[in-house]
Design a protein around this motif. Structure first.
Motif, PDB file in Angstrom:
ATOM      1  N   ARG A   1     -10.571   0.835   5.128  1.00  0.00           N
ATOM      2  CA  ARG A   1     -10.244   2.286   5.244  1.00  0.00           C
ATOM      3  C   ARG A   1      -8.710   2.646   5.474  1.00  0.00           C
ATOM      4  O   ARG A   1      -8.193   3.639   5.071  1.00  0.00           O
ATOM      5  CB  ARG A   1     -11.149   2.952   6.478  1.00  0.00           C
ATOM      6  N   HIS A   2      -8.070   1.495   6.086  1.00  0.00           N
ATOM      7  CA  HIS A   2      -6.247   1.577   6.256  1.00  0.00           C
ATOM      8  C   HIS A   2      -5.978   1.786   4.739  1.00  0.00           C
ATOM      9  O   HIS A   2      -4.973   2.445   4.415  1.00  0.00           O
ATOM     10  CB  HIS A   2      -6.107   0.323   6.632  1.00  0.00           C
ATOM     11  N   HIS A   3      -6.522   1.017   3.895  1.00  0.00           N
ATOM     12  CA  HIS A   3      -6.118   0.882   2.320  1.00  0.00           C
ATOM     13  C   HIS A   3      -6.488   2.347   1.555  1.00  0.00           C
ATOM     14  O   HIS A   3      -5.630   2.702   1.025  1.00  0.00           O
ATOM     15  CB  HIS A   3      -6.783  -0.213   1.561  1.00  0.00           C
TER      16      HIS A   3
ATOM     17  N   ARG B   1      -3.859   7.438   0.006  1.00  0.00           N
ATOM     18  CA  ARG B   1      -3.770   8.814   0.028  1.00  0.00           C
ATOM     19  C   ARG B   1      -1.955   8.953   0.380  1.00  0.00           C
ATOM     20  O   ARG B   1      -1.444   9.911  -0.230  1.00  0.00           O
ATOM     21  CB  ARG B   1      -4.215   9.321   1.300  1.00  0.00           C
ATOM     22  N   ASN B   2      -1.397   8.143   1.038  1.00  0.00           N
ATOM     23  CA  ASN B   2      -0.046   8.513   1.550  1.00  0.00           C
ATOM     24  C   ASN B   2       0.720   7.904   0.078  1.00  0.00           C
ATOM     25  O   ASN B   2       1.971   8.750  -0.172  1.00  0.00           O
ATOM     26  CB  ASN B   2       0.389   7.555   2.445  1.00  0.00           C
ATOM     27  N   VAL B   3       0.428   7.005  -0.744  1.00  0.00           N
ATOM     28  CA  VAL B   3       1.197   6.768  -1.865  1.00  0.00           C
ATOM     29  C   VAL B   3       0.879   7.921  -2.842  1.00  0.00           C
ATOM     30  O   VAL B   3       1.980   8.588  -3.636  1.00  0.00           O
ATOM     31  CB  VAL B   3       0.796   5.438  -2.538  1.00  0.00           C
ATOM     32  N   VAL B   4      -0.209   8.691  -3.008  1.00  0.00           N
ATOM     33  CA  VAL B   4      -0.502   9.616  -3.697  1.00  0.00           C
ATOM     34  C   VAL B   4       0.563  10.816  -3.386  1.00  0.00           C
ATOM     35  O   VAL B   4       1.158  11.385  -4.043  1.00  0.00           O
ATOM     36  CB  VAL B   4      -1.947  10.165  -3.905  1.00  0.00           C
TER      37      VAL B   4
ATOM     38  N   ALA C   1       3.278  -1.669  -2.071  1.00  0.00           N
ATOM     39  CA  ALA C   1       2.996  -0.192  -2.752  1.00  0.00           C
ATOM     40  C   ALA C   1       2.900  -0.483  -4.235  1.00  0.00           C
ATOM     41  O   ALA C   1       1.940   0.406  -4.977  1.00  0.00           O
ATOM     42  CB  ALA C   1       4.729   0.355  -2.617  1.00  0.00           C
ATOM     43  N   TYR C   2       3.283  -1.525  -4.870  1.00  0.00           N
ATOM     44  CA  TYR C   2       2.906  -1.953  -6.211  1.00  0.00           C
ATOM     45  C   TYR C   2       1.264  -2.165  -6.468  1.00  0.00           C
ATOM     46  O   TYR C   2       0.613  -1.593  -7.192  1.00  0.00           O
ATOM     47  CB  TYR C   2       3.634  -3.215  -6.785  1.00  0.00           C
ATOM     48  N   ALA C   3       0.899  -2.789  -5.318  1.00  0.00           N
ATOM     49  CA  ALA C   3      -0.811  -2.823  -5.369  1.00  0.00           C
ATOM     50  C   ALA C   3      -1.345  -1.690  -5.491  1.00  0.00           C
ATOM     51  O   ALA C   3      -2.484  -1.576  -5.947  1.00  0.00           O
ATOM     52  CB  ALA C   3      -1.033  -3.935  -4.149  1.00  0.00           C
ATOM     53  N   HIS C   4      -0.784  -0.753  -4.622  1.00  0.00           N
ATOM     54  CA  HIS C   4      -1.645   0.483  -4.558  1.00  0.00           C
ATOM     55  C   HIS C   4      -1.374   1.470  -5.793  1.00  0.00           C
ATOM     56  O   HIS C   4      -2.363   1.982  -6.274  1.00  0.00           O
ATOM     57  CB  HIS C   4      -1.026   1.323  -3.261  1.00  0.00           C
TER      58      HIS C   4
END
Ligand SMILES: [Zn+2]
Ligand SMILES: [Zn+2]
Length: 333
Positions: free
Chosen positions: A243-245, A250-253, A287-290
């Motif tokens: 759920r953290h991910h 969401r934060n990355v979006v 950041a890249y992974a997301h």
């Protein structure tokens, strides 16, 4: 079973080495960083348990990172112990030059792809170079695969491959005691880094999420992590990390919506601020992974080093499986 805690000033904090000595065999799960003082610490701690490093029969490694595998070579030199590690990580632990070079080249390529500025790239390469020796002397590594079993003093430990944080990351599951030694697959505090910690992993977030689901499915009573204290609800902890991910995605979006097309480096700066040391690798890697996960799902599109939103208001939850567990297991301590 005993736990030894070894100093580790560079990475995630103290390292756990688990000592399986309740029978004729002396088996260690993981070793610490290859620093003389940590080696000394291991020697002293083993002596306090009535053991000598020279008596170690086998070392089972959860993954290749130097804070887990560093001293394996020295232990093998002293004892002739066999060192067991997943086949994906074995060449790195064995110090295979081609594999090490390949990993470093791949890192350099990723740093450029992530939009890391030249000076920060140099700083990071220097940092990584300075800490190379923590990986210790190469050893003869015996590779294993998912599902392989180790009989240790009457226990059966089954290798459960959980890639993501590292390509070869493996937990050792003792079905009899209903406990698992999980390395950095899940940690009591922090979410283990994905994307930066092992640049060889394809689809790092996707594979890590699959590994979290596998752990939820395995559902052991207790997990013994590579750092900090035992985890009493491993499935709950895995669900919490999942759920953290979702939240991080969401934060990355949000960053992409606000800033427009962005590199992983820029997204990392927006999420984590200015970073130093190993975090210069972990921040943009994460950041890249997301971003990569968003691109895989058609939500974002990559153009050169930048990612742009295709869908301005994606249903982020639908990009992740439902862990099926509501419990929240955060660090208290
Ligand atoms: Zn690690
Ligand atoms: Zn670690």
């Amino acid at each position: 079973m005993h736990r030894i805690r070894l100093d580790n000033t560079v990475f995630e904090g103290l390292n756990n080495v688990y000592v399986l000595d309740d029978g004729p065999e002396l088996v260690l799960i993981d070793a610490g960083v290859a620093l003389p003082e940590v080696h000394e610490q291991l020697t002293e701690e083993l002596a306090a348990l009535g053991h000598d490093v020279a008596d170690v029969d086998r070392v089972l490694l959860t993954h290749w990172h130097s804070d887990h595998a560093g001293l394996a070579g020295a232990i093998q030199s002293a004892s002739g112990a066999t060192i067991h590690v997943h086949e994906a990580d074995a060449p790195l632990v064995a110090g295979d030059e081609a594999s090490l070079l390949e990993e470093r080249d791949l890192q350099a390529e990723k740093f450029r792809e992530w939009g890391m500025p030249d000076d920060r790239r140099e700083e990071l390469s220097e940092f990584l170079g300075d800490h190379m020796d923590l990986g210790g002397e190469p050893c003869e590594a015996t590779p294993f695969v998912d599902g392989d079993r180790f009989e240790v003093n009457g226990r059966t430990l089954e290798a459960v491959h959980l890639p993501g944080h590292a390509a070869g990351l493996t937990a050792f599951h003792d079905a009899g005691a209903d406990e698992a030694f999980v390395g950095d697959a899940i940690l009591p505090k922090y979410t283990p880094n994905v994307g930066g910690a092992d640049v060889r992993v394809d689809d790092p977030l996707g594979s890590y999420v699959a590994s979290l689901l596998a752990l939820i499915d395995l559902d052991p009573d207790v997990a013994w992590p590579g750092h900090r204290d035992r985890i009493d609800d491993p499935a709950g902890r895995a669900a919490t990390i999942l759920r953290h991910h979702v939240e991080r995605t969401r934060n990355v979006v949000d960053v992409l919506r606000r800033e427009g097309p962005s590199t992983p480096w820029a997204v990392s700066a927006a999420l984590f601020g200015d970073l130093h040391g190993i975090h210069v690798l972990h921040g943009p890697g994460e950041a890249y992974a997301h971003l990569d996960h968003l691109a895989d799902h058609g939500v974002a599109e990559r153009d050169g080093t930048r990612y742009a939103l295709v869908d301005d208001d994606p249903d982020v939850a639908s990009l992740f499986p439902d862990p099926g567990i509501d419990r929240v297991v955060e660090w208290e301590g």
